[in-house]
Design a protein around this motif. Sequence first.
Motif, PDB file in Angstrom:
ATOM      1  N   THR A  86       0.817  -1.211   0.000  1.00 18.51           N
ATOM      2  CA  THR A  86       0.000   0.000   0.000  1.00 18.51           C
ATOM      3  C   THR A  86       0.853   1.264   0.000  1.00 18.51           C
ATOM      4  O   THR A  86       1.736   1.424   0.843  1.00 18.51           O
ATOM      5  N   MET A  87       0.604   2.134  -0.942  1.00 17.85           N
ATOM      6  CA  MET A  87       1.242   3.441  -1.092  1.00 17.85           C
ATOM      7  C   MET A  87       2.693   3.386  -1.559  1.00 17.85           C
ATOM      8  O   MET A  87       3.374   4.409  -1.589  1.00 17.85           O
ATOM      9  N   LYS A  88       3.195   2.199  -1.929  1.00 15.50           N
ATOM     10  CA  LYS A  88       4.404   2.178  -2.742  1.00 15.50           C
ATOM     11  C   LYS A  88       3.978   2.659  -4.132  1.00 15.50           C
ATOM     12  O   LYS A  88       2.902   2.292  -4.601  1.00 15.50           O
ATOM     13  N   VAL A  89       4.762   3.466  -4.782  1.00 18.54           N
ATOM     14  CA  VAL A  89       4.320   4.001  -6.066  1.00 18.54           C
ATOM     15  C   VAL A  89       4.874   3.173  -7.219  1.00 18.54           C
ATOM     16  O   VAL A  89       5.961   2.584  -7.114  1.00 18.54           O
ATOM     17  N   GLY A  90       4.142   3.118  -8.307  1.00 19.43           N
ATOM     18  CA  GLY A  90       4.555   2.317  -9.453  1.00 19.43           C
ATOM     19  C   GLY A  90       4.450   3.085 -10.750  1.00 19.43           C
ATOM     20  O   GLY A  90       3.546   3.906 -10.926  1.00 19.43           O
ATOM     21  N   ALA A  91       5.374   2.807 -11.650  1.00 14.06           N
ATOM     22  CA  ALA A  91       5.347   3.452 -12.964  1.00 14.06           C
ATOM     23  C   ALA A  91       5.773   2.445 -14.026  1.00 14.06           C
ATOM     24  O   ALA A  91       6.695   1.648 -13.814  1.00 14.06           O
ATOM     25  N   ALA A  92       5.095   2.492 -15.154  1.00 13.60           N
ATOM     26  CA  ALA A  92       5.469   1.686 -16.310  1.00 13.60           C
ATOM     27  C   ALA A  92       6.182   2.571 -17.316  1.00 13.60           C
ATOM     28  O   ALA A  92       5.825   3.731 -17.491  1.00 13.60           O
ATOM     29  N   PRO A 112      -0.223   3.694  -5.865  1.00  9.31           N
ATOM     30  CA  PRO A 112      -0.505   4.815  -6.759  1.00  9.31           C
ATOM     31  C   PRO A 112       0.301   4.701  -8.050  1.00  9.31           C
ATOM     32  O   PRO A 112       1.486   4.361  -8.028  1.00  9.31           O
ATOM     33  N   VAL A 113      -0.348   4.979  -9.169  1.00  9.89           N
ATOM     34  CA  VAL A 113       0.285   4.905 -10.481  1.00  9.89           C
ATOM     35  C   VAL A 113       0.807   6.286 -10.859  1.00  9.89           C
ATOM     36  O   VAL A 113       0.069   7.267 -10.821  1.00  9.89           O
ATOM     37  N   ILE A 127       7.425   2.272 -21.355  1.00  6.99           N
ATOM     38  CA  ILE A 127       7.239   1.430 -22.531  1.00  6.99           C
ATOM     39  C   ILE A 127       8.095   1.927 -23.694  1.00  6.99           C
ATOM     40  O   ILE A 127       8.191   3.134 -23.929  1.00  6.99           O
ATOM     41  N   SER A 128       8.706   0.979 -24.397  1.00  4.36           N
ATOM     42  CA  SER A 128       9.496   1.298 -25.585  1.00  4.36           C
ATOM     43  C   SER A 128       8.932   0.524 -26.772  1.00  4.36           C
ATOM     44  O   SER A 128       8.800  -0.701 -26.713  1.00  4.36           O
ATOM     45  N   SER A 129       8.586   1.251 -27.832  1.00  6.17           N
ATOM     46  CA  SER A 129       8.086   0.568 -29.026  1.00  6.17           C
ATOM     47  C   SER A 129       8.609   1.274 -30.269  1.00  6.17           C
ATOM     48  O   SER A 129       8.930   2.463 -30.229  1.00  6.17           O
ATOM     49  N   ARG A 130       8.680   0.535 -31.358  1.00 10.06           N
ATOM     50  CA  ARG A 130       9.071   1.159 -32.620  1.00 10.06           C
ATOM     51  C   ARG A 130       7.960   2.048 -33.147  1.00 10.06           C
ATOM     52  O   ARG A 130       8.205   3.156 -33.617  1.00 10.06           O
ATOM     53  N   ARG A 131       6.704   1.543 -33.018  1.00  5.42           N
ATOM     54  CA  ARG A 131       5.598   2.279 -33.628  1.00  5.42           C
ATOM     55  C   ARG A 131       4.325   2.211 -32.790  1.00  5.42           C
ATOM     56  O   ARG A 131       3.811   3.222 -32.353  1.00  5.42           O
ATOM     57  N   ALA A 132       3.790   1.000 -32.566  1.00  9.00           N
ATOM     58  CA  ALA A 132       2.489   0.867 -31.915  1.00  9.00           C
ATOM     59  C   ALA A 132       2.506  -0.242 -30.873  1.00  9.00           C
ATOM     60  O   ALA A 132       3.486  -0.959 -30.729  1.00  9.00           O
ATOM     61  N   GLY A 133       1.397  -0.386 -30.159  1.00 11.56           N
ATOM     62  CA  GLY A 133       1.283  -1.403 -29.116  1.00 11.56           C
ATOM     63  C   GLY A 133       1.678  -0.902 -27.749  1.00 11.56           C
ATOM     64  O   GLY A 133       1.533  -1.615 -26.746  1.00 11.56           O
ATOM     65  N   SER A 134       2.165   0.339 -27.682  1.00  7.51           N
ATOM     66  CA  SER A 134       2.689   0.858 -26.418  1.00  7.51           C
ATOM     67  C   SER A 134       1.591   1.062 -25.375  1.00  7.51           C
ATOM     68  O   SER A 134       1.795   0.776 -24.191  1.00  7.51           O
ATOM     69  N   THR A 135       0.432   1.552 -25.788  1.00 11.28           N
ATOM     70  CA  THR A 135      -0.621   1.801 -24.802  1.00 11.28           C
ATOM     71  C   THR A 135      -1.194   0.500 -24.250  1.00 11.28           C
ATOM     72  O   THR A 135      -1.614   0.440 -23.093  1.00 11.28           O
ATOM     73  N   CYS A 136      -1.207  -0.552 -25.066  1.00 13.60           N
ATOM     74  CA  CYS A 136      -1.628  -1.863 -24.568  1.00 13.60           C
ATOM     75  C   CYS A 136      -0.671  -2.361 -23.495  1.00 13.60           C
ATOM     76  O   CYS A 136      -1.082  -2.862 -22.446  1.00 13.60           O
ATOM     77  N   ALA A 137       0.625  -2.206 -23.751  1.00 13.36           N
ATOM     78  CA  ALA A 137       1.634  -2.634 -22.784  1.00 13.36           C
ATOM     79  C   ALA A 137       1.554  -1.806 -21.509  1.00 13.36           C
ATOM     80  O   ALA A 137       1.700  -2.333 -20.401  1.00 13.36           O
ATOM     81  N   LEU A 138       1.308  -0.497 -21.661  1.00  8.37           N
ATOM     82  CA  LEU A 138       1.176   0.381 -20.500  1.00  8.37           C
ATOM     83  C   LEU A 138       0.025  -0.074 -19.617  1.00  8.37           C
ATOM     84  O   LEU A 138       0.149  -0.143 -18.384  1.00  8.37           O
ATOM     85  N   ASP A 139      -1.077  -0.416 -20.232  1.00 12.72           N
ATOM     86  CA  ASP A 139      -2.250  -0.891 -19.496  1.00 12.72           C
ATOM     87  C   ASP A 139      -1.940  -2.187 -18.764  1.00 12.72           C
ATOM     88  O   ASP A 139      -2.333  -2.368 -17.605  1.00 12.72           O
ATOM     89  N   GLU A 140      -1.231  -3.092 -19.428  1.00 15.80           N
ATOM     90  CA  GLU A 140      -0.887  -4.372 -18.791  1.00 15.80           C
ATOM     91  C   GLU A 140      -0.075  -4.166 -17.521  1.00 15.80           C
ATOM     92  O   GLU A 140      -0.351  -4.785 -16.489  1.00 15.80           O
ATOM     93  N   ILE A 141       0.929  -3.319 -17.592  1.00 13.85           N
ATOM     94  CA  ILE A 141       1.811  -3.114 -16.441  1.00 13.85           C
ATOM     95  C   ILE A 141       1.088  -2.385 -15.314  1.00 13.85           C
ATOM     96  O   ILE A 141       1.224  -2.745 -14.134  1.00 13.85           O
ATOM     97  N   ASN A 142       0.299  -1.369 -15.652  1.00 13.35           N
ATOM     98  CA  ASN A 142      -0.373  -0.585 -14.612  1.00 13.35           C
ATOM     99  C   ASN A 142      -1.332  -1.416 -13.773  1.00 13.35           C
ATOM    100  O   ASN A 142      -1.583  -1.103 -12.602  1.00 13.35           O
ATOM    101  N   LYS A 143      -1.876  -2.476 -14.357  1.00 12.34           N
ATOM    102  CA  LYS A 143      -2.826  -3.315 -13.617  1.00 12.34           C
ATOM    103  C   LYS A 143      -2.172  -3.988 -12.410  1.00 12.34           C
ATOM    104  O   LYS A 143      -2.847  -4.262 -11.409  1.00 12.34           O
ATOM    105  N   TYR A 144      -0.891  -4.256 -12.486  1.00 10.46           N
ATOM    106  CA  TYR A 144      -0.215  -4.862 -11.332  1.00 10.46           C
ATOM    107  C   TYR A 144      -0.216  -3.904 -10.151  1.00 10.46           C
ATOM    108  O   TYR A 144      -0.391  -4.319  -9.003  1.00 10.46           O
ATOM    109  N   PHE A 145      -0.028  -2.632 -10.414  1.00  7.90           N
ATOM    110  CA  PHE A 145       0.017  -1.647  -9.327  1.00  7.90           C
ATOM    111  C   PHE A 145      -1.361  -1.481  -8.689  1.00  7.90           C
ATOM    112  O   PHE A 145      -1.485  -1.387  -7.464  1.00  7.90           O
ATOM    113  N   THR A 146      -2.396  -1.437  -9.515  1.00  5.24           N
ATOM    114  CA  THR A 146      -3.719  -1.124  -8.980  1.00  5.24           C
ATOM    115  C   THR A 146      -4.314  -2.269  -8.167  1.00  5.24           C
ATOM    116  O   THR A 146      -5.265  -2.055  -7.407  1.00  5.24           O
ATOM    117  N   ILE A 147      -3.776  -3.472  -8.272  1.00  5.33           N
ATOM    118  CA  ILE A 147      -4.290  -4.588  -7.487  1.00  5.33           C
ATOM    119  C   ILE A 147      -3.634  -4.661  -6.103  1.00  5.33           C
ATOM    120  O   ILE A 147      -4.068  -5.419  -5.242  1.00  5.33           O
TER     121      ILE A 147
END
Length: 209
Positions: free
Chosen positions: A111-117, A143-144, A119-139
């Motif tokens: 609780t209250m450890k902060v988390g940040a994702a 704070p993201v 992401i590195s991509s050539r072109r696309a898919g970055s927001t999908c990856a960002l969403d995947e990582i952020n879900k670990y913090f919110t469970i």
Amino acid sequence: MKVLIFNGSAHMHGCTARALDEVEKTLHENGIETERIEIGVPAIRGCIGCGTCRQNKRCVFDDIVNETAPKMAEADGIVVGTPVYYAHANGQVLAFLDRLFYSTASAFDATMKVGAAVISSRRAGSTCALDEINKYFTIRSMPVVSSTYWNEVHGGCVDDVEKDLEGLQTMRNLARNMAFLIKAIDAQKKLTGVPAQELTYRTSFADGK
């Protein structure tokens, strides 16, 4: 105050690492200690749902996950960097996070450890990856940390990332926001501690209603 920085790329000096370098440098400038942990290189198997960690408070597979768990318990925040493979985060990163977050759930309160994702991509898919990582913090009541754009850089090689001035700027702003949050949370924790977490109920409709 300390932040763990996970590089989820097998290329230890590649695009993801360059983004993390910018975050790490700015955290240091704002008085935050860091430790870089390479999770893209060692072989990491996925969770098998055996539940052994509920009793042992550690994963049944004794590898970098168990080595990292005590460091996460002591850290004030974590940054997870991943390249984008086939429109999502590196599968090895997800395997690492699955086991780290699941096996430590009964070992310490995040609780209250902060988390940040990051992401590195050539072109696309970055927001999908960002969403995947952020879900670990919110469970885990973490704070993201946000920035002035999605936490990503673009490029097929490090030279490309160097040209992504907005991406690198986003990394610096991310680090400043993270340092601010850590310091603000630390100040409040000294006054009141962390918020109490209710854990009484688990969704179950066994009565059929």
